[in-house]
Design an enzyme around this catalytic site. Structure first.
Site, PDB file in Angstrom:
ATOM      1  CB  SER A   6     -11.735  -0.455  -4.386  1.00  0.00           C
ATOM      2  OG  SER A   6     -10.681  -1.259  -4.860  1.00  0.00           O
ATOM      3  CG  HIS A  31     -12.609   0.708  -8.731  1.00  0.00           C
ATOM      4  ND1 HIS A  31     -12.625   1.502  -9.855  1.00  0.00           N
ATOM      5  CD2 HIS A  31     -11.303   0.586  -8.386  1.00  0.00           C
ATOM      6  CE1 HIS A  31     -11.390   1.851 -10.168  1.00  0.00           C
ATOM      7  NE2 HIS A  31     -10.560   1.308  -9.297  1.00  0.00           N
ATOM      8  CG  MET A  35      -3.002  -3.649  -9.292  1.00  0.00           C
ATOM      9  SD  MET A  35      -2.487  -3.355  -7.596  1.00  0.00           S
ATOM     10  CE  MET A  35      -3.750  -2.174  -7.093  1.00  0.00           C
ATOM     11  CG  HIS A  64      -8.003   1.301 -12.303  1.00  0.00           C
ATOM     12  ND1 HIS A  64      -7.635   1.820 -11.084  1.00  0.00           N
ATOM     13  CD2 HIS A  64      -7.125   1.798 -13.206  1.00  0.00           C
ATOM     14  CE1 HIS A  64      -6.582   2.597 -11.239  1.00  0.00           C
ATOM     15  NE2 HIS A  64      -6.245   2.604 -12.515  1.00  0.00           N
ATOM     16  CG  MET A  66      -3.567   0.278 -12.114  1.00  0.00           C
ATOM     17  SD  MET A  66      -3.837   0.239 -10.342  1.00  0.00           S
ATOM     18  CE  MET A  66      -5.381  -0.686 -10.304  1.00  0.00           C
ATOM     19  CG  MET A 135      -4.361   6.715 -10.630  1.00  0.00           C
ATOM     20  SD  MET A 135      -5.413   5.443  -9.884  1.00  0.00           S
ATOM     21  CE  MET A 135      -4.844   5.368  -8.202  1.00  0.00           C
ATOM     22  CG  ASP A 173      -8.931   4.492  -7.921  1.00  0.00           C
ATOM     23  OD1 ASP A 173      -9.118   4.165  -6.728  1.00  0.00           O
ATOM     24  OD2 ASP A 173      -8.524   3.698  -8.787  1.00  0.00           O
TER      25      ASP A 173
HETATM   26  C1  DX5 Z   1      -5.010   1.809  -6.125  1.00  0.00           C
HETATM   27  C2  DX5 Z   1      -6.321   1.367  -6.694  1.00  0.00           C
HETATM   28  C3  DX5 Z   1      -7.482   1.860  -5.938  1.00  0.00           C
HETATM   29  C4  DX5 Z   1      -7.595   1.355  -4.524  1.00  0.00           C
HETATM   30  C5  DX5 Z   1      -8.322   2.397  -3.747  1.00  0.00           C
HETATM   31  O1  DX5 Z   1      -3.993   1.485  -6.996  1.00  0.00           O
HETATM   32  O2  DX5 Z   1      -6.464   1.826  -8.033  1.00  0.00           O
HETATM   33  O3  DX5 Z   1      -8.697   1.589  -6.643  1.00  0.00           O
HETATM   34  O4  DX5 Z   1      -8.269   0.132  -4.435  1.00  0.00           O
HETATM   35  O5  DX5 Z   1      -8.293   2.059  -2.407  1.00  0.00           O
HETATM   36  P1  DX5 Z   1      -8.443   3.141  -1.246  1.00  0.00           P
HETATM   37  O6  DX5 Z   1      -9.818   3.736  -1.382  1.00  0.00           O
HETATM   38  O7  DX5 Z   1      -8.266   2.341   0.001  1.00  0.00           O
HETATM   39  O8  DX5 Z   1      -7.365   4.168  -1.448  1.00  0.00           O
HETATM   40 ZN    ZN Z   2      -8.507   1.633  -8.992  1.00  0.00          ZN
END
Ligand code: DX5
Ligand code: ZN
Length: 216
Positions: A6, A31, A35, A64, A66, A135, A173
Site C-alpha cells: 500500500s 495498492h 480517500m 481502492h 474510499m 476490509m 486489506d
Molecule cells: C485502509 C487502507 C489500507 C491501508 C492498509 O483504509 O484501505 O489499504 O493502507 O494499511 P496496513 O497494511 O498498514 O493496515
Molecule cells: Zn486499501
C-alpha cells in the site's frame, strides 16, 4: 499469493525511491488508497499522485476508492492507468451500474466490503466482479489492528464465488502481517494488501519476499 504493497504507507518525500523498491521487489501490484474525507475520516491523495504512480510504477495499479461518490471519477482513474478499480458496496446505491461503467473503461472491477458488511449481499453481483476486497480494519488509516472475523468472511466469500462460478479474486486489506498471512491464504485469499508490515520493516524488499513465499 498476490502481494499489493500500500502506497499510503510510503515515504511521500521520497516516493520515487519507494516506487522503485516495489518495482524491483517480488510485489505483484501497487495498492493505491484514495480517500475523500467523507466516506472515511481521512484524506489521502488524489490525481497528481496517481499520475506520478502511473508514470513510475511498472506493475498493475490496484486502486481502492474510499469515496462517497465514486462514479464521476472512474473514467479519470482508468485514464491514469488503474488496472483494478474497486468501489465500496456501502457507497454505491446503483452498484450494478457502477460496475458496468468501470468495465466500460477497460479496467477490472472490484467491490470492497467494510468489516460489518456481510458477504451474502454480493450474491447477485459476484458473477460480474473481477475482485472482492474484504476490509480487515475499518477503512481510513494504515497501521491498524487486524479484525479476526475476516477469516470467517474470507471462507464464506470463497464459498459464494464457487457457488456462483465467479472468477473474482479475494483481496484482504488492513492489518496484514507475516503472522496472519498464511491463515488468510488457508481461508482462500488470493491477494494481500500490506502497508505498515512492508514499510515499517527494516528490509521492505525482504518482507515482501516473505509474504510472497510463505507456506500456509
Ligand atoms: C485502509 C487502507 C489500507 C491501508 C492498509 O483504509 O484501505 O489499504 O493502507 O494499511 P496496513 O497494511 O498498514 O493496515
Ligand atoms: Zn486499501
Amino acid at each position: 499469493m498476490i502481494i499489493s504493497p500500500s502506497v499510503l504507507s510510503a515515504n511521500f518525500l521520497h516516493l520515487e525511491k519507494d516506487i522503485e523498491m516495489i518495482n524491483n521487489s517480488q510485489a505483484d501490484w501497487f495498492h493505491v488508497d484514495i480517500m475523500d474525507g467523507v466516506f472515511v475520516p481521512n484524506i489521502s491523495f488524489g490525481m497528481p499522485v496517481m499520475n506520478a504512480l502511473h508514470k513510475a510504477a511498472k506493475k498493475p495499479l490496484d486502486v481502492h476508492l474510499m469515496l462517497a461518490n465514486p462514479d464521476p471519477y472512474i473514467a479519470e482513474f482508468a485514464r491514469l492507468g488503474a488496472t483494478f478499480i474497486t468501489v465500496h458496496y456501502e457507497a454505491c446505491t446503483h452498484l450494478h451500474r457502477t460496475i458496468q461503467s468501470i468495465k466500460q473503461t477497460g479496467a477490472k472491477a472490484g467491490v470492497a466490503l467494510n468489516p460489518h458488511t456481510p458477504v451474502h449481499l454480493l450474491s447477485e453481483i459476484i458473477a460480474d466482479l473481477d475482485l472482492v476486497l474484504l476490509m480487515s480494519v475499518n477503512p481510513g488509516f494504515g497501521g491498524q489492528k487486524f479484525i479476526e472475523n475476516t477469516y470467517h468472511k474470507c471462507a464464506e466469500l470463497k464459498a459464494l464465488i464457487l457457488e456462483k462460478q465467479s472468477h473474482a479474486l479475494i483481496e484482504i486489506d488492513g492489518g496484514v502481517t507475516l503472522a496472519n498471512a498464511p491463515l488468510l491464504q488457508k481461508a482462500g485469499a488470493h491477494a494481500l494488501v500490506a502497508g505498515n508490515t512492508v514499510f515499517s520493516s527494516p528490509n521492505p524488499t525482504e518482507t515482501i519476499m516473505q509474504l510472497k513465499n510463505m507456506n500456509p
